[in-house]
Structures are given as C-alpha cells and as structure tokens.
Design an enzyme around this catalytic site. Structure first.
Site: not given
Ligand code: NAD
Ligand code: WQD
Length: 336
Positions: A32, A124, A148, A152, A290
């Site tokens: 979306n 995650s 969040y 998950k 943080r």
């Molecule tokens: P992102 O936001 O770049 O990608 C998510 C995509 O989903 C986006 O394109 C958004 O437009 C789409 N989207 C969201 N809600 C929607 C809905 N209701 N219907 C259709 N599309 C929708 O995020 P990402 O970093 O690519 O993450 C992808 C997945 O991986 C997520 O589920 C996120 O929770 C998970 N994840 C991400 C990280 C990270 O650090 N990036 C870490 C662990 C898990």
């Molecule tokens: C990494 C380290 C911060 C920003 C998050 C989500 C997690 C997952 C991935 C989806 C930490 C430090 C960060 C800054 C800093 N997402 N930091 N200054 O917190 O490990 O994970 O993203 O599932 O759920 O919580 O990643 O990149 O935010 O931080 O010092 O401006 O960098 O304190 O130690 P994190 P991050």
C-alpha cells in the site's frame, strides 16, 4: 514459483524481489506504499532486468488479496508488510495491532480460501526481549517490551496455532537481526522518512553532511567499549535467506530460524567502519541510554545453516560501503 510478496516495495522486500527474480521466480508485489514508493519496484526490475507484477493494496483487504492470489496463481507468500517503528508502536498501539496482526489474519484467511499453503514470515530478533544468554538461539524464551515486538510474538504464536490446526502447511518464521546496507548497484536501499531511528541510516546522513553529528545512546553498557552491540546483517544476505527458506520447505512444517551473522559489533565499531568506507568523518557525542535498548544482541546462526543451508557472507565493511554508495547516489532517497 509464483510468489506473492506483501510489502515488496519496502527495504527488505525490494532486495528480496531482486534475488527472487534472479532465481527465476515470478514475483507479484502487493503493497500500500505507506512506507515506500513504486520507484523502488521500478528499480528492482531495472537491476534484475526482468519485469514483476505490482498491485497496490492493503493486506487488511481480504477480498483483494484473494483475487490477487487467484489471478496470479500464487503458490507461496513472503509476508513483509507491516509497520516497524518501535517508538510509534508505543504511541499508537492499536495501529500496530491492526496493521500487523489483523493484516496477517486477513492474509491467512485469503490464503486459506485460495489453497495457498506456504508462507515465509518476517519476524524479528526483538521477540527475544532482553537476552538471558548469548548468542541467541531459537529456543531462547520470547518476550517483548513494546507493542511492535508483541505484534511479532502474537503473529508467531498465531502461525504456530494455525499450523497445529492445518499440518499440511509450510511455514517459516524468519527472525531478522539488524538489517543494514543496500544493493551494490546503489539503486535500492533503505529510505527512512524523517529522522532515522536506526543507527546505520543515521550514520549515513551524518557522513553525507545532512545531519551534524550522531548521538550515541549510552557509553556505559557492559560491552567492550561501553556502546551497544548488535548483529548487523547485510540486506542482500538477508534477502538470500528468504530464497533458502523457500527452498527448504520441501514438506509441511512450521519452524522459526534466526537470520544473523553471529557476530556482534558495537556502535563505535560501526562508526569507525563507516568512516573508513566513506572517507568522511562521523562526529558523535555520547548521550544517555535510549529507553528500551538492550546492551548486546547477536544470533546463534547454526540453525539457519542446518535447516536452510544458508549463512551470511558479507561483512561490516561491505555493509558500510554499500550503504554509502546508496546514500551518495540517492541523497534524498527515492525522491532523488
Ligand atoms: P519497510 O517499511 O521498508 O517495508 C514494509 C513494507 O510494507 C512497506 O513497503 C510498506 O508500504 C508495506 N506495508 C505496510 N503495511 C502494509 C499494509 N497494511 N498493506 C500493504 N502493505 C503494507 O520495512 P522493512 O525494513 O523492509 O521490514 C519488512 C518486514 O521485516 C517488516 O514486517 C518488519 O517488521 C520486519 N523486520 C524489519 C527489521 C528491520 O530492522 N528493518 C528487523 C526485523 C524485522
Ligand atoms: C542499534 C544500536 C542504539 C541510533 C531496532 C528495533 C528492532 C529491529 C531493528 C525490527 C543501539 C544505537 C541508534 C542512534 C545510537 N527492528 N543507536 N544512535 O535498536 O537494535 O533494533 O531495529 O524488528 O526491533 O528495536 O537497532 O539501529 O535502532 O540501534 O547510538 O541514533 O545503535 O542505541 O545500541 P535496534 P538500532
């Protein structure tokens, strides 16, 4: 295979689409664009030199999902769509439960109605909460300190319950550690709106001169240099983990697996590696911790090797170099 990729326009989804196309799959992106733009999908096709199908839609719309699954004769779903900002989830929990949890319920209903029984889900490492031991293996207890993370865990539990009732399904829960970096073409990468929450996009914007300095959240953690330690994984390695997961699903099963490198790097390690990769200084100050952050987090990647035959190949220098290339070529993200 014909694969529906929900959230395929996003950061991890777009990189995965490139690898899926390269491997010869038919890709149908369903997004979306609430946190992405169609431009990323255009660039994916440019990199792969192949077309994919793009449908604008919301995963909470079951009817639309059903008709897309039917129309494109989908055989599997990779489910990235969801919201991912921890702070926002604390402020707007219902939005997170609705988008992530209800959205996944609607998706499973649509899959059930159309007989699609294979799903790879984006979980995650956040589901492990504050680690009781390191490295984190898949049997570590699950907990979450924010909506969040809880969304998950709820989805993981729901998929495990669903499998118990439908043991002919194939389900993998991929627990990503900290995805960073970008495709080495420089054409796709992470495009955070506003001030980046995550470390590497913030560092990238400091290196390129868009922000003055990095605040390091805490210098007094029980880690080698006092700053937080994480398992950073190159997004292209992560993307390939999804292909390995799909290929591993030769018979019905439901399991969770870590996608990480097994190596922990500190925030200061990242700053130094980024300075080396970019040739630019990354000024920083040490600020307070943080809220909600943990000291250290890294994966035991053994199960991924065993179950998927997959392991990460790219190191921190490649993560920084590729992030920097993307940042320089697209100083304003996909709007550049
Ligand atoms: P992102 O936001 O770049 O990608 C998510 C995509 O989903 C986006 O394109 C958004 O437009 C789409 N989207 C969201 N809600 C929607 C809905 N209701 N219907 C259709 N599309 C929708 O995020 P990402 O970093 O690519 O993450 C992808 C997945 O991986 C997520 O589920 C996120 O929770 C998970 N994840 C991400 C990280 C990270 O650090 N990036 C870490 C662990 C898990
Ligand atoms: C990494 C380290 C911060 C920003 C998050 C989500 C997690 C997952 C991935 C989806 C930490 C430090 C960060 C800054 C800093 N997402 N930091 N200054 O917190 O490990 O994970 O993203 O599932 O759920 O919580 O990643 O990149 O935010 O931080 O010092 O401006 O960098 O304190 O130690 P994190 P991050």
């Amino acid at each position: 295979m014909n694969i529906l990729v929900t959230g395929g326009a996003g950061y991890i989804g777009s990189h995965t689409c490139v690898e899926l196309l390269k491997a010869g799959h038919e890709v149908i992106v369903f997004d979306n664009f609430c946190n992405s733009s169609p431009e990323s999908v255009a660039r994916v096709q440019k990199i792969a030199g192949k077309p994919l199908s793009l449908v604008k839609g919301d995963i909470r719309n079951r009817e639309q999902l059903e008709s897309v699954l039917r129309e494109f004769k989908c055989e599997a779903v990779i489910h990235f769509a969801g919201l991912k900002a921890v702070g926002e989830s604390v402020e707007q929990p219902l939005m997170y439960y609705d988008n992530n949890v209800v959205g996944t319920v609607r998706l499973l209903e649509a899959m059930e109605a159309t007989g699609v029984k294979t799903i790879v889900f984006s979980s995650s490492a956040t589901v492990y909460g504050d680690p009781q031991y390191l490295p984190l293996n898949e049997s570590h207890p699950l907990s979450a300190s924010n909506p969040y993370g809880r969304s998950k865990i709820v989805i993981e539990d729901m998929l495990r319950d669903y499998y118990r009732a439908h043991p002919d399904w194939k389900i993998v829960l991929l627990r990503y550690f900290n995805p960073v970096g970008a495709h080495d073409s420089g054409l796709i990468g992470e495009d955070p709106g506003g001030i980046p929450n995550n470390l590497m996009p913030y560092v990238a914007q400091v290196a390129v001169g868009r922000r003055e300095k990095l605040s390091i959240w805490g210098g007094d953690y029980p880690t080698p240099d006092g700053t937080g330690v994480r398992d950073f994984i190159h997004v292209v390695d992560l993307a390939n983990g999804h292909l390995a997961a799909l290929e591993s699903l030769t018979e019905p099963q439901c399991f969770a697996v870590n996608l990480g490198t097994g190596i922990g790097y500190s925030v200061l390690d990242v700053v130094k590696a980024y300075e080396k990769a970019s040739g630019k200084p990354v000024p920083y100050t040490i600020a307070g911790r943080r809220p909600g952050d943990i000291a250290s987090c890294y994966a035991d990647p053994a199960e991924a090797r065993r179950k998927l035959g997959w392991e990460a190949k790219l190191g921190l220098d490649a993560m920084c170099a590729d992030s920097w290339r993307w940042q320089q070529m697209n100083p304003n993200g996909f709007k550049s």
